[in-house]
Write a protein that holds these residues in place. Sequence first.
Motif, PDB file in Angstrom:
ATOM      1  N   LYS A   1      38.455  51.244  56.085  1.00 32.28           N
ATOM      2  CA  LYS A   1      37.504  50.423  56.830  1.00 32.28           C
ATOM      3  C   LYS A   1      36.319  51.278  57.277  1.00 32.28           C
ATOM      4  O   LYS A   1      36.401  52.509  57.345  1.00 32.28           O
ATOM      5  CB  LYS A   1      38.192  49.791  58.042  1.00 32.28           C
ATOM      6  CG  LYS A   1      39.250  48.760  57.683  1.00 32.28           C
ATOM      7  CD  LYS A   1      39.840  48.102  58.912  1.00 32.28           C
ATOM      8  CE  LYS A   1      40.670  49.061  59.736  1.00 32.28           C
ATOM      9  NZ  LYS A   1      41.384  48.391  60.847  1.00 32.28           N
ATOM     10  N   GLN A   2      35.223  50.601  57.621  1.00 32.75           N
ATOM     11  CA  GLN A   2      33.997  51.306  58.006  1.00 32.75           C
ATOM     12  C   GLN A   2      34.204  52.212  59.210  1.00 32.75           C
ATOM     13  O   GLN A   2      33.597  53.271  59.312  1.00 32.75           O
ATOM     14  CB  GLN A   2      32.891  50.279  58.326  1.00 32.75           C
ATOM     15  CG  GLN A   2      32.365  49.520  57.131  1.00 32.75           C
ATOM     16  CD  GLN A   2      31.392  50.335  56.279  1.00 32.75           C
ATOM     17  OE1 GLN A   2      31.243  51.531  56.465  1.00 32.75           O
ATOM     18  NE2 GLN A   2      30.756  49.680  55.336  1.00 32.75           N
TER      19      GLN A   2
ATOM     20  N   ARG B   1      34.716  51.347  50.970  1.00 35.80           N
ATOM     21  CA  ARG B   1      34.900  50.679  52.249  1.00 35.80           C
ATOM     22  C   ARG B   1      35.282  49.216  51.975  1.00 35.80           C
ATOM     23  O   ARG B   1      34.597  48.527  51.220  1.00 35.80           O
ATOM     24  CB  ARG B   1      33.621  50.743  53.085  1.00 35.80           C
ATOM     25  CG  ARG B   1      33.199  52.170  53.457  1.00 35.80           C
ATOM     26  CD  ARG B   1      34.190  52.821  54.399  1.00 35.80           C
ATOM     27  NE  ARG B   1      33.740  54.152  54.846  1.00 35.80           N
ATOM     28  CZ  ARG B   1      34.421  54.923  55.697  1.00 35.80           C
ATOM     29  NH1 ARG B   1      35.563  54.498  56.196  1.00 35.80           N
ATOM     30  NH2 ARG B   1      33.945  56.104  56.053  1.00 35.80           N
ATOM     31  N   TYR B   2      36.380  48.792  52.600  1.00 38.48           N
ATOM     32  CA  TYR B   2      36.858  47.429  52.357  1.00 38.48           C
ATOM     33  C   TYR B   2      35.761  46.384  52.571  1.00 38.48           C
ATOM     34  O   TYR B   2      35.695  45.365  51.872  1.00 38.48           O
ATOM     35  CB  TYR B   2      38.028  47.102  53.289  1.00 38.48           C
ATOM     36  CG  TYR B   2      39.301  47.864  53.017  1.00 38.48           C
ATOM     37  CD1 TYR B   2      39.989  47.713  51.822  1.00 38.48           C
ATOM     38  CD2 TYR B   2      39.825  48.729  53.977  1.00 38.48           C
ATOM     39  CE1 TYR B   2      41.170  48.400  51.588  1.00 38.48           C
ATOM     40  CE2 TYR B   2      41.016  49.420  53.757  1.00 38.48           C
ATOM     41  CZ  TYR B   2      41.682  49.254  52.556  1.00 38.48           C
ATOM     42  OH  TYR B   2      42.854  49.938  52.336  1.00 38.48           O
ATOM     43  N   GLU B   3      34.881  46.649  53.539  1.00 37.17           N
ATOM     44  CA  GLU B   3      33.836  45.683  53.871  1.00 37.17           C
ATOM     45  C   GLU B   3      32.850  45.453  52.723  1.00 37.17           C
ATOM     46  O   GLU B   3      32.126  44.448  52.710  1.00 37.17           O
ATOM     47  CB  GLU B   3      33.065  46.151  55.107  1.00 37.17           C
ATOM     48  CG  GLU B   3      33.851  46.104  56.404  1.00 37.17           C
ATOM     49  CD  GLU B   3      34.667  47.348  56.669  1.00 37.17           C
ATOM     50  OE1 GLU B   3      35.106  47.548  57.817  1.00 37.17           O
ATOM     51  OE2 GLU B   3      34.901  48.155  55.727  1.00 37.17           O
TER      52      GLU B   3
ATOM     53  N   HIS C   1      34.368  42.695  46.975  1.00 38.92           N
ATOM     54  CA  HIS C   1      34.596  41.261  46.761  1.00 38.92           C
ATOM     55  C   HIS C   1      35.342  41.088  45.442  1.00 38.92           C
ATOM     56  O   HIS C   1      35.357  41.990  44.595  1.00 38.92           O
ATOM     57  CB  HIS C   1      33.292  40.455  46.806  1.00 38.92           C
ATOM     58  CG  HIS C   1      32.510  40.435  45.531  1.00 38.92           C
ATOM     59  ND1 HIS C   1      31.511  41.345  45.257  1.00 38.92           N
ATOM     60  CD2 HIS C   1      32.570  39.605  44.455  1.00 38.92           C
ATOM     61  CE1 HIS C   1      30.976  41.081  44.080  1.00 38.92           C
ATOM     62  NE2 HIS C   1      31.603  40.028  43.562  1.00 38.92           N
TER      63      HIS C   1
ATOM     64  N   ARG D   1      44.005  44.689  61.149  1.00 37.62           N
ATOM     65  CA  ARG D   1      43.423  44.914  62.474  1.00 37.62           C
ATOM     66  C   ARG D   1      44.477  44.697  63.552  1.00 37.62           C
ATOM     67  O   ARG D   1      44.217  44.064  64.564  1.00 37.62           O
ATOM     68  CB  ARG D   1      42.241  43.983  62.706  1.00 37.62           C
ATOM     69  CG  ARG D   1      40.990  44.394  61.987  1.00 37.62           C
ATOM     70  CD  ARG D   1      39.765  43.676  62.529  1.00 37.62           C
ATOM     71  NE  ARG D   1      39.810  42.251  62.267  1.00 37.62           N
ATOM     72  CZ  ARG D   1      38.784  41.431  62.449  1.00 37.62           C
ATOM     73  NH1 ARG D   1      37.645  41.908  62.905  1.00 37.62           N
ATOM     74  NH2 ARG D   1      38.899  40.145  62.206  1.00 37.62           N
TER      75      ARG D   1
ATOM     76  N   TYR E   1      42.872  40.839  58.141  1.00 42.54           N
ATOM     77  CA  TYR E   1      41.630  41.482  57.740  1.00 42.54           C
ATOM     78  C   TYR E   1      41.590  41.627  56.225  1.00 42.54           C
ATOM     79  O   TYR E   1      41.478  40.658  55.509  1.00 42.54           O
ATOM     80  CB  TYR E   1      41.487  42.805  58.476  1.00 42.54           C
ATOM     81  CG  TYR E   1      40.060  43.202  58.817  1.00 42.54           C
ATOM     82  CD1 TYR E   1      39.071  42.255  59.025  1.00 42.54           C
ATOM     83  CD2 TYR E   1      39.706  44.543  58.940  1.00 42.54           C
ATOM     84  CE1 TYR E   1      37.771  42.620  59.357  1.00 42.54           C
ATOM     85  CE2 TYR E   1      38.407  44.933  59.272  1.00 42.54           C
ATOM     86  CZ  TYR E   1      37.446  43.968  59.465  1.00 42.54           C
ATOM     87  OH  TYR E   1      36.171  44.333  59.793  1.00 42.54           O
ATOM     88  N   PHE E   2      41.723  42.849  55.662  1.00 41.64           N
ATOM     89  CA  PHE E   2      41.606  43.051  54.215  1.00 41.64           C
ATOM     90  C   PHE E   2      42.956  43.218  53.519  1.00 41.64           C
ATOM     91  O   PHE E   2      42.999  43.622  52.354  1.00 41.64           O
ATOM     92  CB  PHE E   2      40.740  44.282  53.946  1.00 41.64           C
ATOM     93  CG  PHE E   2      39.363  44.187  54.527  1.00 41.64           C
ATOM     94  CD1 PHE E   2      38.439  43.271  54.036  1.00 41.64           C
ATOM     95  CD2 PHE E   2      38.993  44.995  55.591  1.00 41.64           C
ATOM     96  CE1 PHE E   2      37.171  43.168  54.589  1.00 41.64           C
ATOM     97  CE2 PHE E   2      37.731  44.900  56.148  1.00 41.64           C
ATOM     98  CZ  PHE E   2      36.808  43.987  55.647  1.00 41.64           C
TER      99      PHE E   2
END
Length: 292
Positions: free
Chosen positions: A9-10, A34-36, A39, A69, A75-76
């Motif tokens: 994560k970020q 980064r997971y963010e 897609h 989280r 979350y991811f």
Amino acid sequence: MIDLLIFAKQNEIYAVSRLRQEAKKAGLNYKIIRYEGMHLNLGKGKTDFFYKGHFLPEAKMAVFRVAGRGGAGEYFVPQRTALLELWQNRPMAIVNLKTYLRFPRLNKLGQHFYFAKYDLPFVASRNYAALDLLNPEKFKFPLIVKNRYGSGGQKVFKADSPLELRNLLLEDPVSMLIQPFLTTGFDYRVIVIGGKAIGAMKKTAPKGEFLTNVARGGTATKAALTTELKTLAEKAAKIFLTDYAGVDIMYDHKGQPYILEVNRGAQFEGFEESTGINVAGKLIEWLQHKQA
């Protein structure tokens, strides 16, 4: 082809920085994912993963850091699981592949079921589906109340009375565990890589507090890796199929050990600083050996 992909994560800085340093030292070409920035496109018989608009690169090795989280949700985790399902039969070395596929989210209540099944010592816990099932007047206080998905000392509370206990369970009793309060004020973190314990640190709560987590103000010091700590940590890590884990163990005043938790995404800044053990380096070495 990339040698190593590091997923995180970020907001995860230290572990990613250290893994990057050790990868570079080992002569590996690597990429931080980064997971963010991910897609995926799902279609009939096909799943494509992208990072920042480009196909996710092929790799020989991968490390997946924390994707959820805690009590805030998955979350991811679903994206990580989908990617691991796709990669599981490839000739890759992936840290914690088996455990993430078998247990996409590993909560404290679920862990306790397995501790009981394999006869490992753990703190006795209660969990109630509804508040009206609770009879707190029969409990011995103080008690610890913790969210089954909490991490880093978050959502862990101390209840000193029946009223405090009820208030803590008011919103979501089924997500909370109730445990006796162990008053020693310290516990141990053992890091296990590839099934072998590599060292131990002692975490001590600040004066007047009960949380030992370094992230919550606890102090970390090097501890001896006793035979008991080593055996318990390695057994706990094994039953959850982990390649990398931090196992937390606490003792009561009588010297009885209790396994508190197996953390598959354990942070290791305090561990490296207090013990001098190169956790990131050992993890990179394990990956290289696995991939060879």
